[in-house]
Design a protein around this motif. Sequence first.
Motif, PDB file in Angstrom:
ATOM      1  N   ASN A 173       0.773  -1.141   0.250  1.00 41.78           N
ATOM      2  CA  ASN A 173      -0.028  -0.030  -0.002  1.00 41.78           C
ATOM      3  C   ASN A 173       1.040   1.322   0.052  1.00 41.78           C
ATOM      4  O   ASN A 173       0.518   2.302  -0.587  1.00 41.78           O
ATOM      5  N   LYS A 218      -7.260   2.598  -0.044  1.00 42.88           N
ATOM      6  CA  LYS A 218      -7.909   3.180  -1.140  1.00 42.88           C
ATOM      7  C   LYS A 218      -7.515   4.393  -2.010  1.00 42.88           C
ATOM      8  O   LYS A 218      -7.277   4.376  -3.194  1.00 42.88           O
ATOM      9  N   GLN A 273      -5.990  -2.426  -8.711  1.00 43.70           N
ATOM     10  CA  GLN A 273      -6.316  -1.127  -8.034  1.00 43.70           C
ATOM     11  C   GLN A 273      -7.516  -0.865  -8.342  1.00 43.70           C
ATOM     12  O   GLN A 273      -8.314  -0.509  -7.386  1.00 43.70           O
ATOM     13  N   GLN A 310     -10.105  -3.252  -8.506  1.00 46.34           N
ATOM     14  CA  GLN A 310     -10.743  -4.060  -7.614  1.00 46.34           C
ATOM     15  C   GLN A 310     -10.444  -3.498  -6.162  1.00 46.34           C
ATOM     16  O   GLN A 310     -11.608  -3.732  -5.441  1.00 46.34           O
ATOM     17  N   THR A 311      -9.342  -3.039  -5.860  1.00 46.62           N
ATOM     18  CA  THR A 311      -9.216  -2.662  -4.272  1.00 46.62           C
ATOM     19  C   THR A 311     -10.237  -1.452  -4.126  1.00 46.62           C
ATOM     20  O   THR A 311     -10.789  -1.370  -2.977  1.00 46.62           O
ATOM     21  N   ALA A 328     -12.846  -0.632  -5.622  1.00 46.95           N
ATOM     22  CA  ALA A 328     -14.366  -1.039  -5.533  1.00 46.95           C
ATOM     23  C   ALA A 328     -14.664  -1.710  -4.392  1.00 46.95           C
ATOM     24  O   ALA A 328     -15.878  -1.425  -3.685  1.00 46.95           O
ATOM     25  N   LYS A 329     -13.835  -2.555  -3.492  1.00 43.23           N
ATOM     26  CA  LYS A 329     -13.881  -3.304  -2.529  1.00 43.23           C
ATOM     27  C   LYS A 329     -14.281  -2.420  -1.337  1.00 43.23           C
ATOM     28  O   LYS A 329     -15.081  -2.464  -0.453  1.00 43.23           O
ATOM     29  N   HIS A 330     -13.457  -1.329  -1.420  1.00 45.20           N
ATOM     30  CA  HIS A 330     -13.504  -0.415  -0.451  1.00 45.20           C
ATOM     31  C   HIS A 330     -14.863   0.507  -0.332  1.00 45.20           C
ATOM     32  O   HIS A 330     -15.583   0.822   0.697  1.00 45.20           O
ATOM     33  N   GLN A 363     -17.845  -0.805  -1.589  1.00 41.67           N
ATOM     34  CA  GLN A 363     -18.716  -1.718  -1.372  1.00 41.67           C
ATOM     35  C   GLN A 363     -18.905  -1.875   0.242  1.00 41.67           C
ATOM     36  O   GLN A 363     -19.811  -1.625   0.626  1.00 41.67           O
ATOM     37  N   LYS A 364     -17.638  -1.747   0.891  1.00 46.68           N
ATOM     38  CA  LYS A 364     -17.703  -1.691   2.163  1.00 46.68           C
ATOM     39  C   LYS A 364     -18.428  -0.742   2.968  1.00 46.68           C
ATOM     40  O   LYS A 364     -18.966  -0.540   3.853  1.00 46.68           O
ATOM     41  N   GLU A 365     -18.043   0.609   2.210  1.00 47.61           N
ATOM     42  CA  GLU A 365     -18.557   1.765   2.656  1.00 47.61           C
ATOM     43  C   GLU A 365     -20.304   2.111   2.648  1.00 47.61           C
ATOM     44  O   GLU A 365     -20.661   2.612   3.299  1.00 47.61           O
ATOM     45  N   SER A 384     -22.556  -0.594   1.673  1.00 43.03           N
ATOM     46  CA  SER A 384     -23.663  -1.728   1.920  1.00 43.03           C
ATOM     47  C   SER A 384     -23.464  -2.290   3.177  1.00 43.03           C
ATOM     48  O   SER A 384     -22.740  -1.635   3.918  1.00 43.03           O
TER      49      SER A 384
END
Length: 424
Positions: free
Chosen positions: A282, A356, A411, A413-414, A416-418, A420-422, A424
């Motif tokens: 990171n 992120k 990058q 994908q990373t 997008a995962k953050h 989604q976490k924020e 959902s």
Amino acid sequence: MSIFRSPAFSSLARARAAFPRSAARTATRSLSTTRYLRSDVAPSSLHTFTEEEEMLREAVQRFATDVVEPKVREMDEKENMDPEIVKGLFEQGLMGIEIDADYGGANSSFMSAIIAIEELAKVDPSVSVMCDVHNTLVNTILKKYGNKEQQDKFLPMLAQTSVGSFCLSETGSGSDAFALQTRARKDGDNFIINGSKMWITNSYEADVFLIFATVDPSKGYKGITCFIATKDMGIQIAKKEQKLGIKASSTCTLSFDDMKIPKENMIGEEGKGYKIAIEILNEGRIGIAAQMIGLAQGAFNKSVPYTYQRQQFGQPIGTFQGMSFQIARAAIDIESARLLTYNAARRKEEGKSFAKEAAMAKYWASVVAQRVSGEAIEWAGGVGFTRETGIEKYWRDSKIGAIYEGTSNIQLQTIAKHIQKEYS
């Protein structure tokens, strides 16, 4: 330094209309009774640097212009880093930027390392990435995870004489970084390492290597452990890659054949290598972002002046609207990538989450580097296409930004995962 005023609540009436009357009364009382206290420290822009950071920037600019630039084309064509450049990096303190002065380092900040990487990349991204990997990956791991004995032994070397290399990638583990086949087997007071690594930056010049190997394959990525080794322990350079760009930066395949490493050279705990790699990459991505914005700025700086010297149809080509708009958009792109990079670096320094932001900076800076360096060739026309100006080299060097230390898709994908976490 500009002072930002507290925002006026000009839209309060509209906001009240959207709330129930009781909620509006509560909001009114809350706002009317809130005291706004002026801080002793005014907010500042992302271009605000400490005196030390400004001095470092100026020193690196001089070193890059006076020492590196005269050798850039020769190093690129020979595909080899000039030993005098490496020596100069150590003499300037650029290989131990965050290492404590007690170990011979500059005892400076992470932002200082980012500034140095950016300034070097304006002249030669190959030299920049040597400094980047050495500082943001190798040195940081020793500082953060090494024990006192390891730090006492290796940090003075890394600060003053020995290039460091980060050995993670393998034939079958690129984006899937933890599908490692390199094995470390316990043997009394030692570990015996067998396997190979690919795409390893700095490996030709390095004396110190951080090697990630699996101690217990049954545990998957939780069996990965980090070791520190020196070249004389039996590290073999199997192949030196010939590349499209950053040719002076060495990228090699390494082989380990029953290589013996003392158990005291294990970094951190057994099985924690994956955690070390994730966290450190990171930080490394901010370094690559800095390399890419420096690269883009370097191409911009070489090509734009030419557009105001070259005349066609009775005026400088840079003053035609079609050209001037391209130049303006490129300047915006560079600045936006720079702000993302600086923001990620400052968040890291402030102890805030930055994974992120680092991914955003790395992704966008690599996009901008390719776009701007490509346009810079076109702005200079036929001259830009020749190797004489050095503009075309920036474009060749830019492509790696979308590949190493996590591809652009990784990058995204990373990020997008953050998100989604924020949400959902």
